[in-house]
Write a protein that holds these residues in place. Sequence first.
Motif, PDB file in Angstrom:
ATOM      1  N   ARG A 193      74.641  29.755 -26.322  1.00  0.00           N
ATOM      2  CA  ARG A 193      74.007  28.942 -27.412  1.00  0.00           C
ATOM      3  C   ARG A 193      73.073  30.173 -28.138  1.00  0.00           C
ATOM      4  NH1 ARG A 193      74.013  23.012 -26.647  1.00  0.00           N
ATOM      5  NH2 ARG A 193      75.439  23.030 -24.799  1.00  0.00           N
ATOM      6  N   ASP A 194      72.138  30.676 -27.310  1.00  0.00           N
ATOM      7  CA  ASP A 194      71.144  31.603 -28.060  1.00  0.00           C
ATOM      8  C   ASP A 194      71.908  32.686 -28.717  1.00  0.00           C
ATOM      9  OD1 ASP A 194      69.149  30.077 -26.968  1.00  0.00           O
ATOM     10  OD2 ASP A 194      68.720  31.389 -25.339  1.00  0.00           O
ATOM     11  N   LEU A 195      73.021  33.075 -28.361  1.00  0.00           N
ATOM     12  CA  LEU A 195      73.996  34.189 -28.956  1.00  0.00           C
ATOM     13  C   LEU A 195      74.235  33.666 -30.348  1.00  0.00           C
ATOM     14  CD1 LEU A 195      74.833  37.017 -28.643  1.00  0.00           C
ATOM     15  CD2 LEU A 195      77.182  35.693 -28.057  1.00  0.00           C
ATOM     16  N   MET A 196      74.771  32.509 -30.597  1.00  0.00           N
ATOM     17  CA  MET A 196      75.015  31.860 -31.833  1.00  0.00           C
ATOM     18  C   MET A 196      73.795  31.625 -32.824  1.00  0.00           C
ATOM     19  SD  MET A 196      77.920  31.181 -32.438  1.00  0.00           S
ATOM     20  CE  MET A 196      79.815  31.124 -31.946  1.00  0.00           C
ATOM     21  N   ARG A 197      72.563  31.480 -32.145  1.00  0.00           N
ATOM     22  CA  ARG A 197      71.472  31.097 -32.792  1.00  0.00           C
ATOM     23  C   ARG A 197      71.054  32.640 -33.280  1.00  0.00           C
ATOM     24  NH1 ARG A 197      66.995  27.630 -33.400  1.00  0.00           N
ATOM     25  NH2 ARG A 197      65.261  28.958 -33.112  1.00  0.00           N
TER      26      ARG A 197
ATOM     27  N   TYR B 136      73.063  34.833 -34.484  1.00  0.00           N
ATOM     28  CA  TYR B 136      73.720  34.968 -35.578  1.00  0.00           C
ATOM     29  C   TYR B 136      73.525  34.073 -36.960  1.00  0.00           C
ATOM     30  CZ  TYR B 136      76.588  37.609 -32.204  1.00  0.00           C
ATOM     31  OH  TYR B 136      77.033  38.259 -31.015  1.00  0.00           O
TER      32      TYR B 136
ATOM     33  N   LEU C 226      63.873  32.705 -30.651  1.00  0.00           N
ATOM     34  CA  LEU C 226      64.471  31.967 -29.724  1.00  0.00           C
ATOM     35  C   LEU C 226      63.426  31.362 -29.039  1.00  0.00           C
ATOM     36  CD1 LEU C 226      67.046  34.434 -28.496  1.00  0.00           C
ATOM     37  CD2 LEU C 226      67.754  32.481 -29.908  1.00  0.00           C
TER      38      LEU C 226
ATOM     39  N   ARG D  72      65.848  35.731 -38.410  1.00  0.00           N
ATOM     40  CA  ARG D  72      66.835  35.495 -37.835  1.00  0.00           C
ATOM     41  C   ARG D  72      67.988  34.813 -38.907  1.00  0.00           C
ATOM     42  NH1 ARG D  72      68.865  30.578 -36.160  1.00  0.00           N
ATOM     43  NH2 ARG D  72      66.934  29.528 -36.596  1.00  0.00           N
TER      44      ARG D  72
ATOM     45  N   ARG E 130      70.034  37.440 -40.407  1.00  0.00           N
ATOM     46  CA  ARG E 130      70.555  38.209 -39.582  1.00  0.00           C
ATOM     47  C   ARG E 130      70.156  39.652 -39.624  1.00  0.00           C
ATOM     48  NH1 ARG E 130      75.354  35.126 -42.244  1.00  0.00           N
ATOM     49  NH2 ARG E 130      75.371  33.391 -40.656  1.00  0.00           N
TER      50      ARG E 130
ATOM     51  N   PHE F  15      71.636  40.564 -24.505  1.00  0.00           N
ATOM     52  CA  PHE F  15      70.956  39.744 -23.557  1.00  0.00           C
ATOM     53  C   PHE F  15      71.060  40.392 -22.271  1.00  0.00           C
ATOM     54  CE2 PHE F  15      71.815  36.667 -26.594  1.00  0.00           C
ATOM     55  CZ  PHE F  15      70.882  35.689 -26.630  1.00  0.00           C
TER      56      PHE F  15
ATOM     57  N   TYR G 173      82.240  35.383 -24.058  1.00  0.00           N
ATOM     58  CA  TYR G 173      82.971  34.084 -24.244  1.00  0.00           C
ATOM     59  C   TYR G 173      84.318  34.410 -23.525  1.00  0.00           C
ATOM     60  CZ  TYR G 173      79.565  32.217 -27.764  1.00  0.00           C
ATOM     61  OH  TYR G 173      78.761  31.905 -28.314  1.00  0.00           O
TER      62      TYR G 173
ATOM     63  N   MET H  99      79.698  35.825 -39.712  1.00  0.00           N
ATOM     64  CA  MET H  99      79.093  36.416 -41.018  1.00  0.00           C
ATOM     65  C   MET H  99      80.070  36.385 -42.208  1.00  0.00           C
ATOM     66  SD  MET H  99      76.684  38.913 -39.328  1.00  0.00           S
ATOM     67  CE  MET H  99      75.604  38.367 -38.007  1.00  0.00           C
TER      68      MET H  99
END
Lengths: 372, 256
Positions: free
Chosen positions: A267-271, A273, B54, B73, B76, B82, B88, B104
Amino acid sequence: MNPIALLPWQSVAALLAAIVALAGLPILPDGMAPASTALVFLLVLTGALVPLLRLPTATESFVLFAAAHGPVYLLLSGITGHEGQAGLAFFALVAASWLIAWRLVTVLSLARPTSRPMGTLLRLVVPTLFGVWLLLLWEAIVRGAGIPFILLPPPSLIGVRIANSLPILAADVQQTIFKSVFAGYFMGCAAGFSVAILADRFVFLRRGLMPIGNMVSALPIIGVAPIMVMWFGFDWPSKAAVVVIMTFFPMLVNTVAGLTAAGSMERDLMRTYAAGYWQTLWKLRLPAAAPFIFNALKINSTLALIGAIVAEFFGTPVVGMGFRISTEVGRMNVDMVWAEIAVAALAGSIFYGVLALIERAVTFWHPSVRGG
Amino acid sequence: MISAKGLDLTFQTGDGPVHALSNVDLEIGKGEFVSFIGPSGCGKTTFLRVIADLEQPTGGAITVNGMSPQEARRRRAYGYVFQAAALYPWRTIEKNVALPLEIMGISAAEQRERVKRTLDLVNLTGFGKKFPWQLSGGMQQRASIARALAFDADLLLMDEPFGALDEIVRDHLNEQLLELWARTNKTICFVTHSIPEAVYLSTKIVVMSPRPGRVTDVINSTLPKERPLDIRESTEFLAIAHRVREGLRAGQSYED
Ligand SMILES: Nc1ncnc2c1ncn2[C@@H]1O[C@H](COP(=O)(O)OP(=O)(O)OP(=O)(O)O)[C@@H](O)[C@H]1O
Ligand SMILES: [Mg+2]
């Protein structure tokens, strides 16, 4: 060395059963020719002793197949028309053939398939034999012990009833499954899913809707069905409405649970972006929720069938599986009731099986599917 | 590029508050390569997450590109790698790298072109059609780096990106990263546990210490921008490495 010690235990047990049968002759007081009786014994002995020859797997399987199904065929044709007259020998010989069939399944399970189609065939043969023997034993016990057909008809009679009533059964399936179940299932699942998304999007809806959804799921079907008949009439829409009520909640709960399944880092990844709500939903949360959603779809396939059939007990036009069951029970036509049950079981299995196949294709990535 | 003043962050947890960042002052200029080094739990990840919006600081001020982290953020402004790959599993490697581009709204042709280029860059050519669970942990991590590079953000936040990789691949990726940085003039914030890696890569090394997480030393590297791998044997390199080690030790001794 004692050759008996080389035999698998099923063969030894089959031999013992054959000895018991010899002591308990005749098989039927006036049901079987001596030639048939001799053939039954011959086949059982062959089946029990064939492991000693150490034949190739394929040959041994064929011998076992003949030695298991030949006797049981002869025995069942002998007992037909002489129900309830079976003695010890009959049951001992049925048991012996069953043990030989067991041996056959064991041999087949251990077989190393040489090609892919062979492997597929083998995977199908074992469960098929299992199902067939369930029916054979049912037939042998019901006929052998002379159980009244009104309590439990033998499968052969149910089969004959199905074959003779195809048009009626087809009309019932058309009414109950293709109209009530499908319509109700799709509306119920779609509604449960949509409400789950709404509840996820708007917190106040979640607070308000979840308890109501919970309450709806607790409504007793026998109370709801007559009310739906009053609202939507006797025909299928009222049954579909019952199915909607039954399938709505499992879909709602599972989807809501599934939407929380995506990991926090994903989810953080989506955030990072700066993805919008719908983008995150579509590209992350729904795929992650797919195993939960399919779970609900599978549970609901069963619930929908039960709901539609039971709902027909409370008023319906003169067609439908539930209608047929309730009227034929009243007329003591038990074989027709069983025929409907068999058709319902078959339809339910197909429904479930198709969903399971789609699930495998969609959630191929899930550890439970890819096996790791 | 990034400016933090008196930054404080306290997590409220079940068993009391955890002081993850305490009074952090830091200036990071455009085009700098900054490494964060320090023992586990000293707030390196937390600081990166504050930059990335975050995590919300509980005190002090921070700007990213002259904006609030939230605005940065939304624009972008950064790519984030991470600590774990976080690919995914239902998407192929290609599709995973294309994910930010899809979001995007970049055209399909351009997506293909960029995915190919970034996969080549991290040596994953030919693995685009595989699924993440068919790749080794190190390959997954490289795919996640490719994903962060796929859209050309000026700022790269990397949380121990090479932690799971073997020495050889790590050296190679370090070189590649330096080359990319020199070529594109990106600003890079890089968390690591390896002193040689920090010294080799950085123009500025931030040494942190835990409980509460704070900055104990900021070392500006005197190494030239052009850095062959064997610079790691030079006396200048060893002197900086020594100072980093001293800084880490000093932070450690606070605890006793
Ligand atoms: N979401 C959270 N809730 C509560 N405490 C947290 C949370 N995230 C981090 N912490 C705490 O904040 C402190 C700093 O954590 P952080 O993850 O920034 O450490 P780190 O320097 O990245 O460590 P590592 O090198 O092990 O990754 C730790 O004590 C940790 O327990
Ligand atoms: Mg960390």
